[in-house]
Enzyme design. Structure first.
Site, PDB file in Angstrom:
ATOM      1  CG  ASP A 123      -1.610   1.244   1.522  1.00 17.53           C
ATOM      2  OD1 ASP A 123      -2.237   1.766   0.598  1.00 17.53           O
ATOM      3  OD2 ASP A 123      -1.544   1.732   2.669  1.00 17.53           O
TER       4      ASP A 123
ATOM      5  CG  ASP B 262      -1.968   7.745   1.423  1.00 21.15           C
ATOM      6  OD1 ASP B 262      -0.979   8.051   0.741  1.00 21.15           O
ATOM      7  OD2 ASP B 262      -3.016   8.420   1.450  1.00 21.15           O
TER       8      ASP B 262
END
Length: 254
Positions: free
Chosen positions: A13, A15
């Site tokens: 991922d 963020d």
């Protein structure tokens, strides 16, 4: 340089995993440059990929220009825009899938709902239309870093996004949509099945023995939940970019 392990891939991922949430800077430059993985034992070094809800320009804001060529696999908008070795593989669009009439219904309903949400600050860009999803922010994506941080505290205390998602699930039950809360200020709306597991179709089971996924929003309702719990992945919950680096070093170091 020794080749990557051909049977293992690590997906990240963006963020909260490789960077702090949007609006901040990359925490550790070695994360974007891939140094922390390429420096590991050659026998254990995995292939690498990133999968995020944002579009490619926003990924480049956080990770640097040309990021689609840095990571062998790059999946923006959950894989609806897919790159392999810098080459575009596919682009899917929510407008084509849902039709313009349904898009207008969602937009009109959202604006009416947000007009009645009482929070201290509201800014611009409440709905960001992306090719594969709609990103909705009660405060507006144009808020400052300080406003973003303040809103997050209010949202956690009052459940603003959770309540709005519940209302949309009821209103648009016939459209087969999934709602995924991520980051500090917004949530994504997309057709069911278009979560981050969408990108796994580009990683054939016959090519990889292990698909590791690292993300921070792995709780139910978070935008990492579906891929984190997928039967195809080995999920790892991280708390920060530093934690990501530490876990990868321990996991892939022989």
């Amino acid at each position: 340089m020794a080749p990557a392990n051909p049977r293992i891939i690590a997906l990240f991922d963006v963020d909260g995993t490789l960077t702090i949430p949007r609006g901040g800077d990359l925490v550790d430059e070695s994360l974007s440059s891939d140094v922390f993985l390429t420096s590991l034992s050659p026998s254990m070094r995995p292939h690498r990929g990133i999968v995020g809800g944002s579009d490619l320009p926003k990924q480049e804001e956080q990770l640097g220009e040309g990021i689609a060529k840095v990571f062998p696999y790059n999946f923006s908008q959950n894989g609806l825009v897919a790159y392999k070795n810098g080459e575009l593989q596919e682009v899917q669009t929510i407008a084509k899938f849902l039709g313009e009439d349904n898009i207008k219904k969602i937009v009109n309903w959202t604006l009416k709902y947000l007009a009645d949400v009482d929070i201290p600050v509201k800014r611009g860009t409440f709905i960001e239309f992306r090719s594969g999803m709609m990103n909705i922010s009660p405060i507006g994506r144009n808020c400052s870093r300080e406003e973003r941080n303040d809103y997050e505290k209010i949202d956690l205390a009052q459940g603003i996004r959770k309540n709005m998602v519940a209302a949309m699930q009821k209103e648009f039950a016939d459209l087969g949509l999934t709602y995924s809360i991520g980051g500090q200020i917004s949530f994504d709306v997309f057709p069911t099945g278009w979560d981050k597991t969408y990108c796994l179709q580009y990683l054939p089971e016959g090519d990889f023995d292990e698909v590791h996924f690292f993300g921070d929003k792995t709780f139910e309702g978070g935008n990492d939940y579906e891929i984190f719990t997928s039967e195809r992945t080995i999920g790892h919950t991280v708390t920060s970019p530093e934690d990501t680096k530490e876990q990868c070093t321990k996991l892939f170091m022989s």
